[in-house]
Design an enzyme around this catalytic site. Structure first.
Site, PDB file in Angstrom:
ATOM      1  N   GLY A   1      31.304  41.495  37.719  1.00 10.54           N
ATOM      2  CA  GLY A   1      30.756  40.371  36.947  1.00 10.54           C
ATOM      3  C   GLY A   1      30.350  40.801  35.552  1.00 10.54           C
ATOM      4  O   GLY A   1      31.101  41.494  34.862  1.00 10.54           O
TER       5      GLY A   1
ATOM      6  N   TYR B   1      32.291  23.131  52.316  1.00  9.01           N
ATOM      7  CA  TYR B   1      33.153  22.726  53.423  1.00  9.01           C
ATOM      8  C   TYR B   1      34.588  23.071  53.008  1.00  9.01           C
ATOM      9  O   TYR B   1      35.031  22.670  51.922  1.00  9.01           O
ATOM     10  CB  TYR B   1      33.073  21.223  53.661  1.00  9.01           C
ATOM     11  CG  TYR B   1      31.756  20.731  54.210  1.00  9.01           C
ATOM     12  CD1 TYR B   1      31.590  20.540  55.575  1.00  9.01           C
ATOM     13  CD2 TYR B   1      30.693  20.424  53.365  1.00  9.01           C
ATOM     14  CE1 TYR B   1      30.389  20.063  56.084  1.00  9.01           C
ATOM     15  CE2 TYR B   1      29.490  19.949  53.866  1.00  9.01           C
ATOM     16  CZ  TYR B   1      29.343  19.772  55.232  1.00  9.01           C
ATOM     17  OH  TYR B   1      28.150  19.294  55.731  1.00  9.01           O
TER      18      TYR B   1
ATOM     19  N   ASP C   1      39.647  35.711  39.405  1.00  5.06           N
ATOM     20  CA  ASP C   1      41.088  35.432  39.453  1.00  5.06           C
ATOM     21  C   ASP C   1      41.714  35.596  38.066  1.00  5.06           C
ATOM     22  O   ASP C   1      42.815  36.136  37.932  1.00  5.06           O
ATOM     23  CB  ASP C   1      41.347  34.004  39.956  1.00  5.06           C
ATOM     24  CG  ASP C   1      40.881  33.808  41.398  1.00  5.06           C
ATOM     25  OD1 ASP C   1      40.913  34.786  42.175  1.00  5.06           O
ATOM     26  OD2 ASP C   1      40.486  32.676  41.745  1.00  5.06           O
TER      27      ASP C   1
ATOM     28  N   ASN D   1      45.023  29.851  40.655  1.00  2.73           N
ATOM     29  CA  ASN D   1      44.225  30.286  39.501  1.00  2.73           C
ATOM     30  C   ASN D   1      44.903  31.450  38.778  1.00  2.73           C
ATOM     31  O   ASN D   1      45.010  31.460  37.550  1.00  2.73           O
ATOM     32  CB  ASN D   1      42.820  30.734  39.940  1.00  2.73           C
ATOM     33  CG  ASN D   1      41.971  29.575  40.441  1.00  2.73           C
ATOM     34  OD1 ASN D   1      42.251  28.418  40.155  1.00  2.73           O
ATOM     35  ND2 ASN D   1      40.931  29.890  41.212  1.00  2.73           N
TER      36      ASN D   1
END
Lengths: 306, 306
Positions: free
Chosen positions: A220, A111, A250, A46
């Site tokens: 944020g 996962y 990123d 990224n």
């Protein structure tokens, strides 16, 4: 050796499968997937993709599977001239992959498949690749490989930036100290910086005693703050309706490093970085809406004034 | 039109992601994947790949995504000369994909992505493809497409075999009657045949009144039974230590059809089919251990005698 690259990024290249379902299945049952999208991701990739698109001469070291060699993902890296020569190619394991499911209640399950990423641990950081760049950014990847790379880069007087991100729980106090003593810039979101402060038993300014000259804390939509010996620089975020915040951090790091490597002052770095990340949140996926340099500058000037 | 193909298979081509984890994550948490393997699957493609490897001139109709066109999967179909010209290629959706997770307790969870598979419903079965084959096998896919295809094939006096498999719950009594009235052979495992009997309110011999001349019931390691007007033929399975039973049923169907189309008697069809499936269970994945004709014959003769 002459510096062929502006930035070497070390960290994961990964594939993200993002799905929505009505509800998560109970053991021994199944559920239909309502939507499935596959995105290019991995914190290392990224950062590299954003930095290269902005115009930095960028190299990357990730551990990937053999299928990566002929993949769309590699083709897209090549399109923005990312140097992938030092990639670690696993003979047996696939490229790291994340499977994320969101249900109707907006709960998420993830996962993670480390796959080839496990091969970082045994690999030797390539000194020539490190020596041929101006700056090294360490993203989520492997703590040992990151530590070794940071030491080599520090020895060569490179700019070293570090963003432990989600991997923070893989570092104990000693391991963390060993990496950050080699850093110029330490990046973290507010949760992560708080956790590092606890781990090292100090406040945000105290962190500089462990190595880094610059601490960048991102919060944020509440903006970001840059801490140095001389100053504390708070910069507002540029609000854009967030379709998907993944990858915003990123891209902020890539933007910050772009301006830092180009010799801009820290306030300018943070503004530029905020402008970059404001594009990323507008589309789903970490690499689907990477802005060009001019777009970043225009939005930055529009929001903060020239 | 001359019969260019021995067998046309209609049904899903899919990708199977098979993972093992310590335990399933709770909502809003994540878990590492211990092993991840990606297999070629989909009941239609499983039957077609086995039939073609054995030597049948095989065509397939599945609904897949655009990426399929340049995929390894298509390349492997081409290697065994499967005709993919009538594939339905979705402009917007990916190839159907299954994600299966098994925990330490051997519990399983499945997530199914229909994707391109949804486009079967609107598609028109290609009459020329159907007319150019000797037999049509209907695998799990789309009930409406299967029904339309079976009617066209029946009109053209083709051999029609049908294996509703896991899709059985998508058929109500009337829909099921509409398909099986066009069938020569109805395949099902013992659970499925039982369910069909209930749905049509009859016993296994009564099923023939709804259309099919031949009912083939497979019972895993307990062998299989073929029911016709004249006889009930019970054939033992060939026991092999089962690493993974997935795909065994599909390969049995392919083996049965291979011998049926080649004019062999039904007992021989069932023995040959059992021999085929005994290879499939020996390796993980539905298409990883497809035997050649000679291997099937040798094991069959060895087990049942010549």
């Amino acid at each position: 050796m002459s510096e062929k690259s502006d930035l070497l990024v070390i960290g994961h290249t990964a594939i993200d499968y993002i799905m929505t379902v009505e509800e998560f299945p109970n053991p021994n049952s199944s559920t239909p997937i309502n939507t499935l999208k596959v995105f290019h991701g991995g914190a290392g990739a990224n950062v590299a993709m954003v930095a290269a698109t902005l115009g930095l001469n960028t190299a990357i070291i990730s551990a990937v599977g053999k299928k990566f060699i002929n993949s769309d993902y590699k083709r897209m890296m090549k399109e923005v001239n990312i140097n992938t020569e030092s990639m670690i190619i696993s003979e047996t394991e696939d490229t790291p992959t994340a499977f994320g499911m969101t249900n109707n209640n907006k709960d998420q399950i993830f996962y993670f498949y480390w796959g080839a990423g496990k091969e970082f641990a045994q690999a030797k950081p390539p000194k020539s690749t490190i020596s041929s760049c101006k700056a090294v950014h360490l993203a989520t990847g492997d703590p040992i490989f990151n530590q070794k790379s940071s030491a080599i880069a520090k020895d060569m007087s490179k700019i070293v930036s570090f963003d432990p991100g989600q991997d923070l729980n893989m570092y104990n106090r000693e391991k963390l100290k060993e990496v950050i003593k080699n850093c110029t810039i330490l990046f973290g979101n507010h949760h992560e910086i708080e956790r590092i402060e606890k781990l090292l038993n100090c406040d945000v300014n105290g962190l500089r005693n462990f190595g880094p000259e610059i601490i960048v804390k991102t919060c944020g939509k509440d903006g970001s703050t840059v801490y140095t010996k001389k100053e504390k620089i708070k910069v507002d975020s540029i609000y854009r309706p967030a379709v998907d915040p993944t990858g915003a951090g990123d891209s902020y790091r890539a933007g910050f490093l772009y301006n830092y490597i180009n010799g801009k002052d820290l306030k300018n770095c943070a503004k530029f970085a905020s402008s970059v990340s404001s594009f990323i949140v507008e589309k789903q996926g970490c690499q689907t809406n990477i802005p060009k340099y001019e777009e970043v500058i225009n939005r930055m000037n529009e929001f903060y004034g020239k």
